[in-house]
Write a protein that holds these residues in place. Structure first.
Motif, PDB file in Angstrom:
ATOM      1  N   ASP A  46       0.817  -1.215   0.000  1.00  0.00           N
ATOM      2  CA  ASP A  46       0.000   0.000   0.000  1.00  0.00           C
ATOM      3  C   ASP A  46       0.848   1.261   0.000  1.00  0.00           C
ATOM      4  O   ASP A  46       1.870   1.336   0.691  1.00  0.00           O
ATOM      5  CB  ASP A  46      -0.900   0.036   1.249  1.00  0.00           C
ATOM      6  N   VAL A  84       1.231   4.614   1.506  1.00  0.00           N
ATOM      7  CA  VAL A  84       0.753   5.224   2.756  1.00  0.00           C
ATOM      8  C   VAL A  84       1.480   6.546   2.975  1.00  0.00           C
ATOM      9  O   VAL A  84       2.549   6.776   2.403  1.00  0.00           O
ATOM     10  CB  VAL A  84       1.005   4.290   3.967  1.00  0.00           C
ATOM     11  N   GLN A 124       0.283   4.715   9.592  1.00  0.00           N
ATOM     12  CA  GLN A 124      -0.882   4.430   8.748  1.00  0.00           C
ATOM     13  C   GLN A 124      -0.899   2.949   8.386  1.00  0.00           C
ATOM     14  O   GLN A 124       0.049   2.449   7.789  1.00  0.00           O
ATOM     15  CB  GLN A 124      -0.811   5.308   7.493  1.00  0.00           C
ATOM     16  N   GLY A 130      -3.392   1.653   2.787  1.00  0.00           N
ATOM     17  CA  GLY A 130      -3.627   2.807   1.922  1.00  0.00           C
ATOM     18  C   GLY A 130      -3.999   2.360   0.531  1.00  0.00           C
ATOM     19  O   GLY A 130      -4.723   1.376   0.348  1.00  0.00           O
ATOM     20  N   HIS A 143      -7.701   5.264  -2.672  1.00  0.00           N
ATOM     21  CA  HIS A 143      -7.934   5.350  -1.237  1.00  0.00           C
ATOM     22  C   HIS A 143      -8.092   6.814  -0.825  1.00  0.00           C
ATOM     23  O   HIS A 143      -7.297   7.659  -1.235  1.00  0.00           O
ATOM     24  CB  HIS A 143      -6.778   4.702  -0.466  1.00  0.00           C
ATOM     25  N   VAL A 152      -5.530   8.478   2.794  1.00  0.00           N
ATOM     26  CA  VAL A 152      -4.077   8.632   2.880  1.00  0.00           C
ATOM     27  C   VAL A 152      -3.714  10.053   3.317  1.00  0.00           C
ATOM     28  O   VAL A 152      -2.887  10.254   4.205  1.00  0.00           O
ATOM     29  CB  VAL A 152      -3.408   8.277   1.534  1.00  0.00           C
TER      30      VAL A 152
END
Lengths: 437, 145
Positions: free
Chosen positions: A59, A61, A67, A70, A78, A81
């Motif tokens: 992901d 992020v 986090q 994301g 997403h 973020v």
């Protein structure tokens, strides 16, 4: 800072801030009494954003530590973020005394949109040169740390993560003393921060920073700004999965020490248990930044370095941004690189061990190397973006980032899946509406 | 119409045009303080510093308190461009930076030029800017060094 020592959770932090504010309102020092006519101002900021990433095994992020997921693997697009909302209450009691409370709602390490107290401090200005802040203040790691969360104040959608994620933490509980000097065309600010920081992090982990010390100097001359910073703290980073690996080595060491002929391996295993754990380890960060704003141009660059700390290998990073201000448009381009080492750990040798134990030890060694791989950050990226100031206090931004991930690291990506192959490229498209009010 | 008259008229027109052009380019917005302020001149960079929150004092060391025209007033845009070269968006972003460091607040705003003049006379530390056409005896125009 005994009061800070007791501060464990955010609700207590809230109490702490309220206590300080009440303390200030309820029992003002005698000299402030007659002039006590507090003025209140409220300012807010926010970002509504969406990010797309074409990497489906990890992901994108905004913070590898704060986090949990994301764009990319979790969902192609997403919205959590960069999106956030912040409010800041400024109270001015008189010329010298003031207080600031900043609360930010953003997606936290547990995926919940929980408001957190970003800053809560009182400031006393002794004179034009000296001022003191007590409470929770910004952790001034880099040039735009102050406005790291305020998209509107920055050219990019988010400060280049190669550098800014060298330290994902954003605030510090303690004191902040600053000494300012004004010259003909110049301005120098020397700042000292002392304090500590507790933060919940991804994977149900937590960090605990103690004996934090930050010294920074910012020199502004005409259109140039130059900044140097040194930071040091004792930190603990505790994440269940990684703690389990370190614990397993310690247990393995104990087991092997009872087996004849395995004394050497026992020592290696015990050493590995503490070698990579981050427990009361001194972490240091050096950074330097330069910003030039001649006319409509903006040229900005920063560099930072964190020497090896436990499982976090020695890492260096830098970026350069070039932008041009048209009346309402600002195109920009950023080149950035982070160069973290990835230690190759041979682990504990399995010679002379019974087969079932050897198998377990091999799995453990693999687990440790996977952890070291995930903790390493090495990538290069080029970002092209456009900021459009469509309305006073509102900017729309678009940016495209092309990332080359190093072949020994997941770069700045988070939520890395078993199917992730390093060494590839990732294309990320982000758009935001940033506003202040 | 003889040629002399024509020439004179042309000259007058040219002069008028020049005056208008000069007024448009330079003299439209002027920096002002109260008529009884001890400050008599100031440098462009000092004005910029005071209005961008980088300095709290005049060159003589006395406290300077800037007053802004409202955001919709074109004098504000012209003024900031003249003294700092910054566009309204850049000024707004600059103040967003200072506000969210918790270290500053932008200058107080007055709703119109009459209000500015009224506030200037109340405190000799106040400094602001006006359209040249709004200048009267209550204020003193500061030539920019």
């Amino acid at each position: 800072m005994n009061r800070c020592d007791k501060q464990q959770s955010n609700s207590q932090a809230l109490g702490f801030a309220a206590l300080m504010t009440i303390g200030c309102l309820g029992a003002p020092p005698a000299f402030a009494l007659e002039a006590l006519d507090p003025t209140y101002t409220f300012n807010g900021f926010g970002t509504l954003g969406a990010v797309y990433s074409d990497e489906d095994q990890a992901d994108y992020v905004s913070s590898w530590l704060l986090q949990p997921n994301g764009a990319g693997h979790t969902s192609e697009w997403h919205g959590g973020v960069d999106s956030k909302l912040g409010g800041q209450l400024n109270v001015r009691f008189n010329e010298a005394f003031s207080a600031v409370l900043q609360v930010v709602v953003q997606r936290q390490e547990d995926n919940a949109w929980t408001p957190e107290i970003e800053w809560a401090n009182i400031q006393y200005r002794f004179n034009d040169q000296f001022s003191l802040r007590l409470g929770r203040t910004v952790l001034p790691s880099f040039m735009v740390s102050d406005t790291r969360l305020v998209g509107y104040a920055n050219p990019w959608i988010r400060p280049p993560q190669e550098v800014y994620q060298l330290n994902p933490l954003t605030n510090l509980d303690g004191l902040d003393l600053s000494y300012e000097l004004e010259f003909d065309n110049g301005h120098n600010t020397l700042q000292l921060n002392l304090g500590q920081s507790d933060r919940d992090v991804v994977q149900d982990g937590e960090t605990r920073g103690r004996k934090g010390l930050v010294i920074s100097n910012t020199f502004e001359y005409d259109f140039a700004t130059l900044r140097l910073m040194y930071m040091r703290a004792k930190i603990d980073l505790s994440i269940d999965l990684t703690d389990a690996i370190f614990g397993a080595y310690t247990t393995l060491g104990e087991t092997l020490s009872t087996m004849p002929g395995q004394e050497g391996n026992a020592a290696t295993a015990s050493a590995l248990g503490s070698r990579y754990a981050i427990a009361d380890d001194t972490v240091e960060l050096y950074s330097a930044g330069i910003k030039l704003e001649p006319g409509n141009w903006l040229l900005m660059g920063e560099w930072g370095r964190v020497p090896e700390t436990g499982a976090l290998a020695n890492v260096q990073a830098g970026y350069a941004t070039l932008a041009y201000h048209f009346p309402t448009f600002m195109p920009f381009i950023t080149l950035a690189e982070v160069n973290g080492d990835t230690p190759s750990e041979s682990g504990v040798a399995t010679t002379g061990m019974p087969a079932p134990l050897a198998e377990e030890v091999n799995a453990l060694n693999q687990g440790l190397n996977l952890l070291l791989f995930q903790a390493s950050a090495a990538q290069k990226s080029i970002t092209a973006g456009l900021r459009w100031d469509c309305y006073p206090g509102t900017a729309i931004k678009l940016q495209y980032q092309h990332i080359e991930i190093d072949d020994h690291s997941p770069g700045r990506l988070g939520n890395v899946q078993p199917g992730f192959t390093p060494g590839g490229t990732v294309n990320v498209f982000s758009t935001t509406i940033d506003f202040v009010f | 119409m003889n040629s002399t008259q024509g020439c004179k008229q042309l000259l007058r027109l040219a002069l008028l045009a020049t005056c208008l052009a000069v007024a448009n380019v330079q003299a439209e917005v002027v920096v002002v303080v109260a008529a009884n302020s001890p400050v008599s001149s100031i440098s462009r960079s000092d004005v910029a510093k005071i209005f961008l929150g980088k300095s709290r004092r005049f060159a003589d060391g006395s406290r300077a308190i800037p007053l802004n025209q409202s955001e919709s007033n074109t004098a504000r845009e012209i003024f900031y461009r003249q003294v700092s070269g910054k566009s309204p968006a850049q000024v707004k972003a600059h103040w967003a930076k200072l506000i969210f460091t918790g270290r500053g607040q932008p200058p107080k705003e007055a709703s119109n030029s009459a209000k500015i003049k009224q506030l200037l006379t109340k405190n000799t530390g106040n400094i602001s800017y006006l359209n040249l056409s709004a200048v009267d005896d209550s204020v003193k125009v500061l030539p920019l060094k």
